[in-house]
Design a protein around this motif. Structure first.
Motif, short mmCIF file in Angstrom:
data_model
loop_
_atom_site.label_atom_id
_atom_site.label_comp_id
_atom_site.label_asym_id
_atom_site.label_seq_id
_atom_site.Cartn_x
_atom_site.Cartn_y
_atom_site.Cartn_z
N GLY A 33 9.69 -1.42 -18.18
CA GLY A 33 8.38 -1.18 -17.58
C GLY A 33 8.40 -0.79 -16.13
O GLY A 33 7.42 -1.03 -15.40
N ILE A 34 9.48 -0.15 -15.68
CA ILE A 34 9.59 0.18 -14.26
C ILE A 34 8.55 1.19 -13.79
O ILE A 34 8.18 1.23 -12.62
CB ILE A 34 11.01 0.71 -13.94
N MET A 35 8.06 2.01 -14.71
CA MET A 35 7.22 3.13 -14.27
C MET A 35 5.92 2.67 -13.62
O MET A 35 5.46 3.27 -12.64
CB MET A 35 6.93 4.07 -15.45
N ARG A 36 5.32 1.62 -14.15
CA ARG A 36 4.04 1.18 -13.57
C ARG A 36 4.19 0.75 -12.12
O ARG A 36 3.44 1.25 -11.25
CB ARG A 36 3.43 0.06 -14.41
N PRO A 37 5.12 -0.15 -11.77
CA PRO A 37 5.24 -0.51 -10.35
C PRO A 37 5.66 0.67 -9.47
O PRO A 37 5.23 0.76 -8.32
CB PRO A 37 6.29 -1.63 -10.33
N LEU A 38 6.49 1.58 -9.99
CA LEU A 38 6.87 2.74 -9.18
C LEU A 38 5.65 3.59 -8.85
O LEU A 38 5.46 3.99 -7.70
CB LEU A 38 7.90 3.58 -9.92
N VAL A 39 4.81 3.86 -9.85
CA VAL A 39 3.62 4.69 -9.61
C VAL A 39 2.67 3.97 -8.66
O VAL A 39 2.10 4.59 -7.74
CB VAL A 39 2.94 5.02 -10.95
N GLU A 40 2.48 2.67 -8.85
CA GLU A 40 1.58 1.92 -7.98
C GLU A 40 2.07 1.92 -6.54
O GLU A 40 1.27 2.07 -5.60
CB GLU A 40 1.43 0.49 -8.50
N LEU A 41 3.37 1.76 -6.34
CA LEU A 41 3.91 1.74 -4.98
C LEU A 41 3.84 3.13 -4.34
O LEU A 41 3.58 3.24 -3.14
CB LEU A 41 5.35 1.23 -5.00
N MET A 42 4.06 4.17 -5.12
CA MET A 42 3.94 5.53 -4.57
C MET A 42 2.50 5.84 -4.19
O MET A 42 2.25 6.61 -3.26
CB MET A 42 4.44 6.56 -5.58
N ALA A 43 1.55 5.25 -4.90
CA ALA A 43 0.13 5.52 -4.62
C ALA A 43 -0.36 4.76 -3.39
O ALA A 43 -1.42 5.09 -2.85
CB ALA A 43 -0.71 5.14 -5.83
N ASP A 44 0.39 3.76 -2.95
CA ASP A 44 -0.02 2.92 -1.83
C ASP A 44 0.74 3.34 -0.58
O ASP A 44 1.85 2.90 -0.32
CB ASP A 44 0.26 1.45 -2.16
N PHE A 45 0.11 4.20 0.22
CA PHE A 45 0.79 4.72 1.40
C PHE A 45 1.00 3.65 2.47
O PHE A 45 1.78 3.85 3.41
CB PHE A 45 0.02 5.91 1.98
N GLY A 46 0.32 2.52 2.34
CA GLY A 46 0.52 1.43 3.28
C GLY A 46 1.61 0.47 2.87
O GLY A 46 1.89 -0.49 3.59
#
Length: 352
Positions: free
Chosen positions: A225-238
């Motif tokens: 399930g790595i994809m969900r945290p990767l996408v969420e972290l990429m979406a959070d510029f902060g």
């Protein structure tokens, strides 16, 4: 074992390579030593003074510390592990000497201790010893991988972070990558990436990048399930994790399972946004990932085009880095092709 340094591929006679974690511009930095707090007991302070003044008798001191690691007293074990950790952290030349004195096996035993503090000290000492290249193989062959994975599952937050760093260092020996993956480390690192503190997330991302140069570890990461945290972290510029997450993703999307999971988790809009507003490095990584997922998939091309990717891609093709310009131009060509079967849109050679 099948490994790779990054996504390298050829499209219509043009060769592309994603930015490597070994580039000077890499967002990854090795865990160069533990970042735990110093130990403040008076006994520790006095022994540290002894260590600092004991260069002539350092071999005797190291032998005594190794004996203390095997003491029946937990307090003596903790004290010895703390001092070894400090010796290995502050003086790189001590790391090989400590290993030669026989400290590695008793420290590995401490990692399996039910005492969480003793486990943490053992993990941290092993991390610092693993900074010496000559020690990596002996640490792995002495059986450290399984206890480190256990610490990653059950340890304190510091133990988990330092275990991730130690596994990263061991994974720099190619033969260890698959062994670490098969030990169950990947799902635990994904969990640390998702729910750890900022240091834990960074350490997990760096370890996952290294481990996922082995193809079977890519599959383990996607299935974990790595994809969900990767996408969420990429979406959070902060989050200060956009670059690291994108680099890990660029390593994963060389396999079909990762490309499918990326689209399912809503990664396309996030990547397009990065091309619009990200840094130059972030834009370069993002366009390379989009090029990978669009190369041989008409549906993905249509999805990228619907997200409004062409205008920021045109801008990138004019003002990005040289590599980003080339990738942007190629992706624009793909997106503008007729949306029907077209053999010219297929990659001539994809290295996976």
């Amino acid at each position: 074992m099948e490994t790779e340094n990054g996504a390298n591929y050829t499209y219509m006679g043009r060769s592309f390579g994603n930015t490597s974690a070994n580039d000077d511009s890499s967002p990854f930095s090795d865990c160069n030593s533990d970042r735990s707090g110093e130990f403040q007991t008076a006994a520790s302070e006095s022994r540290r003074l002894l260590i600092a003044c004991a260069s002539e008798n350092s071999d005797d001191l190291l032998r005594q510390l190794v004996l203390d690691l095997e003491s029946c007293s937990i307090d003596e074990q903790k004290q010895a592990a703390m001092e070894i950790r400090l010796l290995a952290k502050n003086k790189p030349e001590n790391r090989f000497k400590i290993a030669k004195a026989g400290a590695i096996k008793p420290l590995i035993t401490l990692i399996s201790s039910p005492d969480s503090q003793l486990q943490e000290y053992g993990v941290t000492a092993i991390l610092n010893l693993s900074l010496c290249d000559e020690n990596k193989e002996v640490i792995a062959t002495s059986g450290a991988i399984t206890p480190l994975v256990r610490a990653l599952r059950t340890g304190t937050s510091t133990a988990k972070e330092n275990a991730a760093c130690a596994l990263l260092r061991l994974s720099q020996v190619e033969e260890n990558k698959v062994a670490i993956g098969r030990s169950g480390a990947i799902p635990l690192l994904v969990n640390l990436l998702e729910s750890g503190g900022i240091r834990g997330k960074k350490d997990a991302a760096t370890a996952l990048y290294s481990l996922c140069s082995a193809k079977e570890n890519k599959k383990r990461a996607v299935h974990a399930g790595i994809m969900r945290p990767l996408v969420e972290l990429m979406a959070d510029f902060g989050s200060n994790m956009v670059d690291k997450s994108a680099f890990v993703l660029s390593m994963l999307v060389t396999i079909q399972e990762a490309r499918t999971a990326l689209v399912e988790e809503g990664g396309i809009p996030v990547l397009v946004e990065i091309i619009e507003v990200g840094s130059q490095r972030q834009k370069e990584i993002a366009v390379g990932i989009l090029l990978q997922i669009c190369e041989d998939n008409l549906l993905h091309r249509a999805m990228v085009a619907r997200e409004g990717a062409i205008p920021p891609l045109v801008a990138l093709s004019q003002s990005g880095t040289n590599r980003a310009k080339g990738k942007a131009e190629t992706l624009i060509d793909l997106l503008r092709q007729p949306r029907s079967g077209n053999s010219a849109a297929r990659t001539a050679d994809v290295s996976v």
